[in-house]
Design a protein around this motif. Structure first.
Motif, PDB file in Angstrom:
ATOM      1  N   TYR A  51       0.791  -1.510  -0.036  1.00  0.00           N
ATOM      2  CA  TYR A  51      -0.100   0.251  -0.001  1.00  0.00           C
ATOM      3  C   TYR A  51       0.653   1.303  -0.030  1.00  0.00           C
ATOM      4  O   TYR A  51       0.594   2.341  -0.875  1.00  0.00           O
ATOM      5  CB  TYR A  51      -0.973  -0.048   1.325  1.00  0.00           C
ATOM      6  N   MET A 106      -6.751  -1.761   1.347  1.00  0.00           N
ATOM      7  CA  MET A 106      -5.186  -1.411   0.892  1.00  0.00           C
ATOM      8  C   MET A 106      -4.698  -2.369  -0.151  1.00  0.00           C
ATOM      9  O   MET A 106      -4.101  -1.929  -1.144  1.00  0.00           O
ATOM     10  CB  MET A 106      -4.127  -1.613   2.188  1.00  0.00           C
ATOM     11  N   TRP A 107      -4.490  -3.742   0.256  1.00  0.00           N
ATOM     12  CA  TRP A 107      -4.417  -4.891  -1.579  1.00  0.00           C
ATOM     13  C   TRP A 107      -5.171  -3.919  -2.726  1.00  0.00           C
ATOM     14  O   TRP A 107      -4.586  -4.087  -3.731  1.00  0.00           O
ATOM     15  CB  TRP A 107      -4.900  -5.502  -1.667  1.00  0.00           C
ATOM     16  N   TYR A 128      -6.114  -0.360  -3.131  1.00  0.00           N
ATOM     17  CA  TYR A 128      -5.611   0.623  -3.563  1.00  0.00           C
ATOM     18  C   TYR A 128      -4.601   0.211  -3.929  1.00  0.00           C
ATOM     19  O   TYR A 128      -3.571   0.719  -5.426  1.00  0.00           O
ATOM     20  CB  TYR A 128      -5.283   1.315  -2.681  1.00  0.00           C
ATOM     21  N   ALA A 129      -3.517  -0.137  -3.596  1.00  0.00           N
ATOM     22  CA  ALA A 129      -2.261  -0.914  -4.087  1.00  0.00           C
ATOM     23  C   ALA A 129      -2.156  -1.755  -5.176  1.00  0.00           C
ATOM     24  O   ALA A 129      -1.398  -1.564  -6.465  1.00  0.00           O
ATOM     25  CB  ALA A 129      -1.179  -1.946  -2.854  1.00  0.00           C
TER      26      ALA A 129
END
Length: 139
Positions: A10, A135-136, A138-139
């Protein structure tokens, strides 16, 4: 694919770095997706990781706001002392039936007292699976 690897992914993504994360079990498929998500700001004060714990507490709130996580909340936390008798102070109480509830001890049985461990300024909670998945994504 746990909270550490996804957190690194992230923050790398925030800096524009493409990320490939390899985990045979999947994103948040083990402890990172099943933990309680309990956060305490000051429980490590006075030891070497105290400053890190405070920073982590603040960063969880920042990430929850950035990603719009509905499960993030501030709350109060009590330590509850029970006598182990399985009785309320006003008499015996039978535990609920059902296989799913076998062996559980209920904190409203045999309560001797409680003390505040933290309030909304020092205690928070976020659903860890929601956090890691967001978060994943987004990453």
């Amino acid at each position: 694919g746990g909270v550490i690897g996804v957190s690194i992914s992230y923050y790398l993504a925030l800096r524009g770095t493409p990320v490939i994360l390899v985990d045979r079990a999947g994103i948040a498929s083990c402890a990172s997706g099943k933990a309680g998500g309990f956060l305490a700001r000051d429980w490590n004060d006075g030891n070497p990781v105290g400053e890190l714990a405070r920073k982590s507490f603040d960063m969880h709130e920042e990430v929850a706001k950035q990603l719009g996580l509905p499960s993030y909340r501030r709350l109060r936390c009590l330590a509850v002392r029970v006598d182990g008798s399985g009785r309320k102070t006003d008499g015996p109480v039978s535990k609920p039936g059902g296989a799913k509830l076998k062996g559980l001890e209920w904190t409203d049985l045999g309560v001797e007292g409680s003390s505040l461990m933290g309030d909304e300024s020092t205690i928070a909670q976020v659903h860890p699976k929601e956090l890691v998945d967001a978060m994943w994504a987004y990453a």
